[in-house]
Design an enzyme around this catalytic site. Structure first.
Site, PDB file in Angstrom:
ATOM      1  N   GLU A 196       0.827  -1.210   0.000  1.00 40.43           N
ATOM      2  CA  GLU A 196       0.000   0.000   0.000  1.00 40.43           C
ATOM      3  C   GLU A 196       0.863   1.262   0.000  1.00 40.43           C
ATOM      4  OE1 GLU A 196      -3.140  -0.189   2.938  1.00 40.43           O
ATOM      5  OE2 GLU A 196      -4.034  -1.943   1.984  1.00 40.43           O
ATOM      6  N   GLU A 319      -5.201  -8.665  -0.741  1.00 42.73           N
ATOM      7  CA  GLU A 319      -6.033  -8.332   0.418  1.00 42.73           C
ATOM      8  C   GLU A 319      -7.472  -8.181  -0.061  1.00 42.73           C
ATOM      9  OE1 GLU A 319      -4.830  -5.286   3.190  1.00 42.73           O
ATOM     10  OE2 GLU A 319      -2.680  -5.743   2.916  1.00 42.73           O
TER      11      GLU A 319
END
Length: 515
Positions: A196, A319
């Site tokens: 991220e 994810e």
């Protein structure tokens, strides 16, 4: 005649009579020699140093009275082996970009402590580190997926980690590994280059991250894996298509093994809704976010196709899952939530998307494995339970490394408050033994659905089945009643003139096996 077995996994949502639905949905399945293999890594899992996932979840320490192997709970090892998990991602997540791997090696009493700044501000004592994780993966027979620290780490630090776990010759890092008790390298193939990066991994722009990725990837040398490392770039959040476009345009194909994508089924980040006490409005909104995965995978894949028409680079959805408010009375930073039949529906629908896009989606990781978000396992001291999501992942494991069977389905609509979603989704595959498996999901929270499948060309003569069902969508397993939701015999089907008619009852997961 060769035996052919059909597995139909169906997820449903209430307690109405299974014989009240008259409209029939026809599912047409086609054999295709050009269809891709459904990569087993689509069924991967995720273990982050977050809440009670590692400590109090997987890891209880080797002095615990809970039966364990080198500090890892034996009941969790057994459950995950039975689930056939193909890969496990670690140590994060956001935690990965604060994690310095050398803090977690060597004698445990000498390891430094840190503060887990992302998840609850708790003290991390580094008692579960690289050796512990990679040895756990060996116990499970699963592929490790290491997420490297780009945010607060250095190129040298990540290069040293690769050398430490993979180099079989004499070097400073391999010598250190041997000193710490491990002679043979683990040969870790899958590596995440940051996590991220657009957010907790450094708040980078796509252009800046692409340049950093190229630098890190250059120095991540490997000597132990045929074909080299699979480097996974930190990819987009949901529908940030510019991020994917920038990475694909600015990073040479030969440096990319995969591009990540993160998408959670969240109705509102400011007010996520309860994990158990939800109404149909919250259910519908959650499923709307879950079913958006079809659009996300389709559009990100189209961008990747522009720069990689031969589809050599994987789309890695590392994810995904439902995200709700934490359980009442639990630490807000620990992300502990219950797991209901809503999560079973969400999991089945999402896995169907991944299966049907197997030519590009070749790895995914449910978030997370134990005690965090949409977990397949929950623990409470000595107690452990399996969630509805566990049973869906187990049911769908038959698709691992099987050949995709393209299918068509004209789904009826699930309508609520003037909005509509497809009520049914499906995916199918044929394994190396010629066994055919079909998975179906009914998203409608009230109406049963009747599905018809032509069995003539499959040569199926007899069918048996099991069902997972409950009286309410909000039902879940608890430590006082850990088997409330579990499989039972299912008989809600019939074969007429070579056609299988399945009446899909609400609130159920059905597995049919045909011979």
């Amino acid at each position: 005649m060769k035996k052919i077995i059909v597995l139909v996994s169906v997820i449903l949502l209430s307690s109405q009579s299974i014989f009240s639905q008259k409209e029939t949905t026809v599912v047409t399945i086609k054999n295709s020699e050009s269809a891709p293999i459904i990569n087993k890594n689509i069924y991967g899992h995720f273990a982050e140093h977050l809440g009670r996932c590692i400590y109090g979840g997987f890891f209880v320490g080797d002095t615990s009275k809970i039966p364990n192997t080198n500090g890892v709970r034996n009941d969790i090892i057994k459950a995950l082996k039975e689930l056939k998990i193909p890969n496990l991602r670690w140590p994060g997540g956001c935690f990965a970009d604060t994690y310095h791997w050398k803090d977690g090696i060597g004698p445990k009493e000498n390891r430094p402590t840190i503060v887990n700044q992302w998840w609850g501000g708790v003290t991390e004592d580094n008692s579960f580190g690289t050796h512990d994780f990679l040895n756990l993966c060996e116990l499970l027979g699963t592929e490790p997926y290491l997420a490297g620290n780009m945010g607060s780490g250095t190129v040298q630090e990540m290069a040293d980690w690769v050398q430490y776990v993979n180099f079989n010759g004499k070097s400073p890092m391999s010598d250190l590994r041997v000193k710490n008790g491990r002679k043979e390298p683990w040969k870790v193939k899958i590596w995440g280059v940051g996590n991220e990066a657009w957010g907790c991994g450094g708040n980078m722009t796509a252009d800046y991250y692409a340049g950093e990725y190229r630098k890190y990837a250059t120095f991540m040398s490997d000597w132990s894996n045929s074909g080299g490392l699979m480097r996974v770039a930190s990819g987009a959040s949901s529908d940030d298509y510019n991020w994917t476009e920038t990475l694909m345009k600015n990073i040479p194909n030969q440096m990319l093994g995969g591009v990540a994508l993160h998408h959670y089924s969240v109705i509102d980040w400011a007010k996520k809704g309860d994990g158990v006490d939800f109404d149909e409005d919250l259910y519908f909104k959650t499923m709307k976010q879950a079913l958006k995965m079809e659009e996300l995978v389709t559009k990100h894949s189209a961008i990747m196709d522009k720069y990689d028409p031969n589809k050599k680079i994987a789309l890695v959805v590392d994810e995904w899952g439902g995200w709700y408010e934490v359980e009442k009375g639990s630490n807000p930073g620990f992300l502990y939530q219950q797991n209901t039949m809503r999560d079973a529906v969400l999991a089945g629908a999402t896995l169907n998307v991944f299966n049907n896009h197997a030519e590009r989606v070749r790895m995914a990781n449910l978030a997370q494995c134990v005690n965090v978000l949409q977990a397949v396992i929950l623990t409470d001291k000595t107690k452990m339970l399996l969630t509805p999501t566990y049973y869906i992942m187990q049911m769908y494991s038959v698709h691992q490394d099987a050949k995709l069977l393209p299918l068509t389905i004209n789904s009826p609509s699930y309508t609520f408050n003037g909005e509509s979603l497809p009520a049914l989704s499906a995916s199918a595959s044929k394994d190396k033994n010629g066994l055919v498996h079909i998975s179906l999901v009914n998203v409608d929270s009230k109406k049963p659905n009747t599905i018809e499948i032509d069995l003539n060309e499959l040569g199926i003569k007899s069918v048996s089945g099991v069902i997972v069902t409950s009286s309410k969508l909000q039902d879940h397993n608890t430590f006082d009643n850990p088997t409330k939701i579990q499989p039972a015999v299912f008989k809600g089907f019939q074969i007429k003139k070579g056609k299988l008619e399945v009446v899909i009852p609400p609130f159920s997961v059905v597995t049919l096996e045909g011979k």
